[in-house]
Write an enzyme that holds these catalytic residues in place. Sequence first.
Site, PDB file in Angstrom:
ATOM      1  N   ASN A   1      -3.643   4.629  -4.059  1.00 27.52           N
ATOM      2  CA  ASN A   1      -3.150   3.937  -2.897  1.00 27.52           C
ATOM      3  C   ASN A   1      -4.022   2.685  -2.764  1.00 27.52           C
ATOM      4  OD1 ASN A   1      -3.012   5.233   0.524  1.00 27.52           O
ATOM      5  ND2 ASN A   1      -1.844   3.670  -0.474  1.00 27.52           N
TER       6      ASN A   1
ATOM      7  N   VAL B   1       4.841   7.764  -2.343  1.00 25.31           N
ATOM      8  CA  VAL B   1       5.898   6.759  -2.288  1.00 25.31           C
ATOM      9  C   VAL B   1       5.215   5.407  -2.483  1.00 25.31           C
ATOM     10  CG1 VAL B   1       7.557   8.057  -0.912  1.00 25.31           C
ATOM     11  CG2 VAL B   1       5.793   6.710   0.253  1.00 25.31           C
TER      12      VAL B   1
ATOM     13  N   MET C   1       0.847  -1.192   0.000  1.00 26.85           N
ATOM     14  CA  MET C   1       0.000   0.000   0.000  1.00 26.85           C
ATOM     15  C   MET C   1       0.874   1.230   0.000  1.00 26.85           C
ATOM     16  SD  MET C   1      -3.221  -0.040   0.092  1.00 26.85           S
ATOM     17  CE  MET C   1      -4.510   1.178   0.061  1.00 26.85           C
ATOM     18  N   CYS C   2       0.736   1.943  -0.942  1.00 24.96           N
ATOM     19  CA  CYS C   2       1.560   3.167  -1.031  1.00 24.96           C
ATOM     20  C   CYS C   2       1.054   4.219  -0.031  1.00 24.96           C
ATOM     21  CB  CYS C   2       1.480   3.753  -2.433  1.00 24.96           C
ATOM     22  SG  CYS C   2       1.734   2.533  -3.737  1.00 24.96           S
ATOM     23  N   ARG C   3       1.728   5.299  -0.003  1.00 20.27           N
ATOM     24  CA  ARG C   3       1.345   6.451   0.824  1.00 20.27           C
ATOM     25  C   ARG C   3       1.339   7.673  -0.079  1.00 20.27           C
ATOM     26  NH1 ARG C   3      -0.602   4.832   5.555  1.00 20.27           N
ATOM     27  NH2 ARG C   3      -1.617   3.734   3.874  1.00 20.27           N
TER      28      ARG C   3
END
Length: 235
Positions: free
Chosen positions: A113, A86, A1-3
């Site tokens: 995300n 990110v 999971m991106c941020r």
Amino acid sequence: MCRHLGWLGADVTVSSLVLDPPCGLRVQSYAPRRQKHGLMNADGWGVGFFDREVPRRWRSPAPLWGDVSFDSIAPALRSHCVVAAVRSATVGMPIEASATAPFTDGRWLLSHNGVVDRAVLPPTSSAESSCDSAILAATIFERGLDALGDTVAEIGAADPLARLNILAADGSRLLATAWGDTLFILRRDDGVVLASEPYDDAPGWDDVPDRHLVEVTPAGVTITPLSHPHSKGSR
Ligand code: GLN
């Protein structure tokens, strides 16, 4: 999971949003605090910002924490509207700059995300990458951002295990969905931050409830529920 993180407000430096905060995206690239899926976000980063109304991007498939060039330049980049992310790549997705948010159609910057089964997305020739997020971005661009809430609810119904936290900006508006992962809002005197997780421990961060759409304009913030077509699972 991106941020991811979005900003709409006064002109500020990109470093003040992404690099300087004690728990900003740079720190979240190796030590996120609220991430439920994945341990770190080492598979690339992207920063998009509006230069008047022109969206500009800088993306890399390498970890943000080691990018000394960006560290040097980010204090010189100023914008009133920023979308940054990110990445923790989903298993099976390519690790390349073109798979890294923010994606663009030339007008909007968009980050995803989460994860979605590519089989439920309509075929598109405009995706930048075979990554699920790039195809999802192309689908959202084709349907138009005014339909973002409907598009997310529809895709969420087609893939009940999908996580569909979207963050998008066009220079005068920020739109975001909470669908399966965390989303926070910070109302500052000089603007509004939307972020997967707070970049510091100062008071003022509010949790956006799951399955809601947030719209930020210079006139204010609105948060509206999205439809709940199916029960949730976990992937
Ligand atoms: N599925 C997307 C990717 O592979 C986003 C991943 C994420 O949110 N961690 O890049």
